[in-house]
Design a protein around this motif. Structure first.
Motif, PDB file in Angstrom:
ATOM      1  N   THR A 136      -0.245  63.621  52.011  1.00  0.00           N
ATOM      2  CA  THR A 136      -0.189  63.009  50.685  1.00  0.00           C
ATOM      3  C   THR A 136      -1.455  62.191  50.497  1.00  0.00           C
ATOM      4  O   THR A 136      -1.823  61.401  51.379  1.00  0.00           O
ATOM      5  CB  THR A 136       1.040  62.096  50.549  1.00  0.00           C
ATOM      6  OG1 THR A 136       2.229  62.865  50.727  1.00  0.00           O
ATOM      7  CG2 THR A 136       1.067  61.427  49.183  1.00  0.00           C
ATOM      8  N   ALA A 137      -2.140  62.368  49.376  1.00  0.00           N
ATOM      9  CA  ALA A 137      -3.383  61.631  49.116  1.00  0.00           C
ATOM     10  C   ALA A 137      -3.393  61.155  47.677  1.00  0.00           C
ATOM     11  O   ALA A 137      -3.007  61.887  46.762  1.00  0.00           O
ATOM     12  CB  ALA A 137      -4.598  62.511  49.386  1.00  0.00           C
ATOM     13  N   SER A 138      -3.851  59.907  47.483  1.00  0.00           N
ATOM     14  CA  SER A 138      -3.921  59.333  46.151  1.00  0.00           C
ATOM     15  C   SER A 138      -5.176  58.476  46.045  1.00  0.00           C
ATOM     16  O   SER A 138      -5.437  57.636  46.918  1.00  0.00           O
ATOM     17  CB  SER A 138      -2.680  58.482  45.876  1.00  0.00           C
ATOM     18  OG  SER A 138      -2.775  57.825  44.627  1.00  0.00           O
ATOM     19  N   ALA A 139      -5.960  58.676  44.997  1.00  0.00           N
ATOM     20  CA  ALA A 139      -7.188  57.919  44.802  1.00  0.00           C
ATOM     21  C   ALA A 139      -7.476  57.799  43.316  1.00  0.00           C
ATOM     22  O   ALA A 139      -7.004  58.605  42.507  1.00  0.00           O
ATOM     23  CB  ALA A 139      -8.367  58.611  45.497  1.00  0.00           C
ATOM     24  N   SER A 140      -8.266  56.785  42.964  1.00  0.00           N
ATOM     25  CA  SER A 140      -8.723  56.698  41.578  1.00  0.00           C
ATOM     26  C   SER A 140      -9.937  57.590  41.362  1.00  0.00           C
ATOM     27  O   SER A 140     -10.190  58.052  40.259  1.00  0.00           O
ATOM     28  CB  SER A 140      -9.059  55.251  41.211  1.00  0.00           C
ATOM     29  OG  SER A 140     -10.129  54.773  42.001  1.00  0.00           O
ATOM     30  N   LEU A 145       1.711  67.816  50.308  1.00  0.00           N
ATOM     31  CA  LEU A 145       2.889  67.352  49.596  1.00  0.00           C
ATOM     32  C   LEU A 145       2.494  66.886  48.199  1.00  0.00           C
ATOM     33  O   LEU A 145       3.114  67.238  47.203  1.00  0.00           O
ATOM     34  CB  LEU A 145       3.568  66.219  50.374  1.00  0.00           C
ATOM     35  CG  LEU A 145       4.906  65.724  49.824  1.00  0.00           C
ATOM     36  CD1 LEU A 145       5.928  66.854  49.841  1.00  0.00           C
ATOM     37  CD2 LEU A 145       5.402  64.532  50.636  1.00  0.00           C
ATOM     38  N   SER A 146       1.395  66.097  48.130  1.00  0.00           N
ATOM     39  CA  SER A 146       0.917  65.613  46.839  1.00  0.00           C
ATOM     40  C   SER A 146      -0.525  65.165  46.969  1.00  0.00           C
ATOM     41  O   SER A 146      -0.879  64.481  47.931  1.00  0.00           O
ATOM     42  CB  SER A 146       1.783  64.447  46.352  1.00  0.00           C
ATOM     43  OG  SER A 146       1.247  63.862  45.182  1.00  0.00           O
ATOM     44  N   VAL A 147      -1.375  65.526  46.014  1.00  0.00           N
ATOM     45  CA  VAL A 147      -2.739  65.015  45.924  1.00  0.00           C
ATOM     46  C   VAL A 147      -2.978  64.594  44.472  1.00  0.00           C
ATOM     47  O   VAL A 147      -2.842  65.398  43.563  1.00  0.00           O
ATOM     48  CB  VAL A 147      -3.791  66.062  46.349  1.00  0.00           C
ATOM     49  CG1 VAL A 147      -5.185  65.520  46.077  1.00  0.00           C
ATOM     50  CG2 VAL A 147      -3.624  66.398  47.817  1.00  0.00           C
ATOM     51  N   VAL A 148      -3.336  63.315  44.292  1.00  0.00           N
ATOM     52  CA  VAL A 148      -3.533  62.768  42.955  1.00  0.00           C
ATOM     53  C   VAL A 148      -4.877  62.069  42.883  1.00  0.00           C
ATOM     54  O   VAL A 148      -5.199  61.232  43.734  1.00  0.00           O
ATOM     55  CB  VAL A 148      -2.409  61.768  42.585  1.00  0.00           C
ATOM     56  CG1 VAL A 148      -2.681  61.134  41.219  1.00  0.00           C
ATOM     57  CG2 VAL A 148      -1.056  62.449  42.606  1.00  0.00           C
ATOM     58  N   SER A 149      -5.673  62.426  41.881  1.00  0.00           N
ATOM     59  CA  SER A 149      -6.901  61.720  41.560  1.00  0.00           C
ATOM     60  C   SER A 149      -6.822  61.317  40.097  1.00  0.00           C
ATOM     61  O   SER A 149      -6.789  62.176  39.221  1.00  0.00           O
ATOM     62  CB  SER A 149      -8.130  62.598  41.806  1.00  0.00           C
ATOM     63  OG  SER A 149      -9.304  61.973  41.331  1.00  0.00           O
ATOM     64  N   THR A 150      -6.775  60.020  39.839  1.00  0.00           N
ATOM     65  CA  THR A 150      -6.501  59.578  38.472  1.00  0.00           C
ATOM     66  C   THR A 150      -7.718  59.616  37.573  1.00  0.00           C
ATOM     67  O   THR A 150      -7.592  59.727  36.358  1.00  0.00           O
ATOM     68  CB  THR A 150      -5.930  58.150  38.470  1.00  0.00           C
ATOM     69  OG1 THR A 150      -6.833  57.275  39.161  1.00  0.00           O
ATOM     70  CG2 THR A 150      -4.573  58.116  39.162  1.00  0.00           C
TER      71      THR A 150
END
Length: 199
Positions: free
Chosen positions: A172-176, A191-196
């Motif tokens: 799981t990875a999340s970053a701006s 599972l999830s990768v989010v770049s806002t």
């Protein structure tokens, strides 16, 4: 071999030095209050796990060039993040049999090698989460997976952040900003990768 200690019960470790701070817990868990080196490395080794003894969001470790954490038969921050406040060029390295949970409170987290042989790795940083050295070997090893968070920055950079997440592990990875990951050993099970704000 470092300064050897044997803390029992709910005792907390507090240490401050102008040089390298190297402490080894010889029996059981190491429970941290605050460990500080004003100009050098911090190296902490535990026969068991390494625990945030106060279970607060304040810094547990403050250091300059590098920190090295080792838990022979437990996790690092398993029951609550170990918070760090390091210099802008400091390298974070950690090894444990259990879960590893580290949070850098200000600035980037530069990863040397953070490795859990039987658990997962959870790394969170205020700005960027990047490899200290741009090589093709793993920077993060989590047998059961990894959670990576860059609150106000990016994960990886040119060449990516190299992972080895185990055959059944998920990532799981999340970053701006940008998220750039590379699995070096097997399939990358996302599972999830989010770049806002980027890609």
């Amino acid at each position: 071999n470092g300064l050897e200690v044997d803390m029992t019960g709910s005792g907390l470790l507090t240490a401050t030095g102008s040089g390298k701070v190297w402490i080894r817990e010889v029996a059981g868990d190491m429970r941290l209050d605050k460990v500080t080196s004003t100009v050098a490395d911090v190296a902490l080794e535990s026969d068991g796990g390494i625990i945030d003894g106060n279970n607060t969001d304040g810094a547990d470790i403050l250091a300059m060039p590098a920190i090295s954490l080792s838990a022979a038969s437990g996790g690092i921050g398993d029951s609550g993040f170990i918070e760090t406040e390091l210099s802008t060029t400091a390298v974070t390295s950690a090894a444990a049999t259990g879960n590893i949970k580290l949070r850098e409170l200000t600035g980037d987290m530069l990863v040397g090698l953070v490795s859990s042989s039987a658990g997962m790795v959870h790394l969170t940083t205020d700005l960027n989460l990047v490899a200290a050295a741009n090589t093709s070997v793993a920077d993060v090893v989590g047998q059961t997976g990894a959670i990576l968070v860059a609150t106000r920055g990016s994960i990886g950079e040119a060449g990516g952040l190299e992972l080895r997440s185990g055959s059944g592990g998920t990532v799981t990875a999340s970053a701006s900003g940008m998220v750039w990951l590379s699995e070096v050993n097997s399939s990358l099970n996302i599972l999830s990768v989010v770049s806002t704000n980027s890609r």
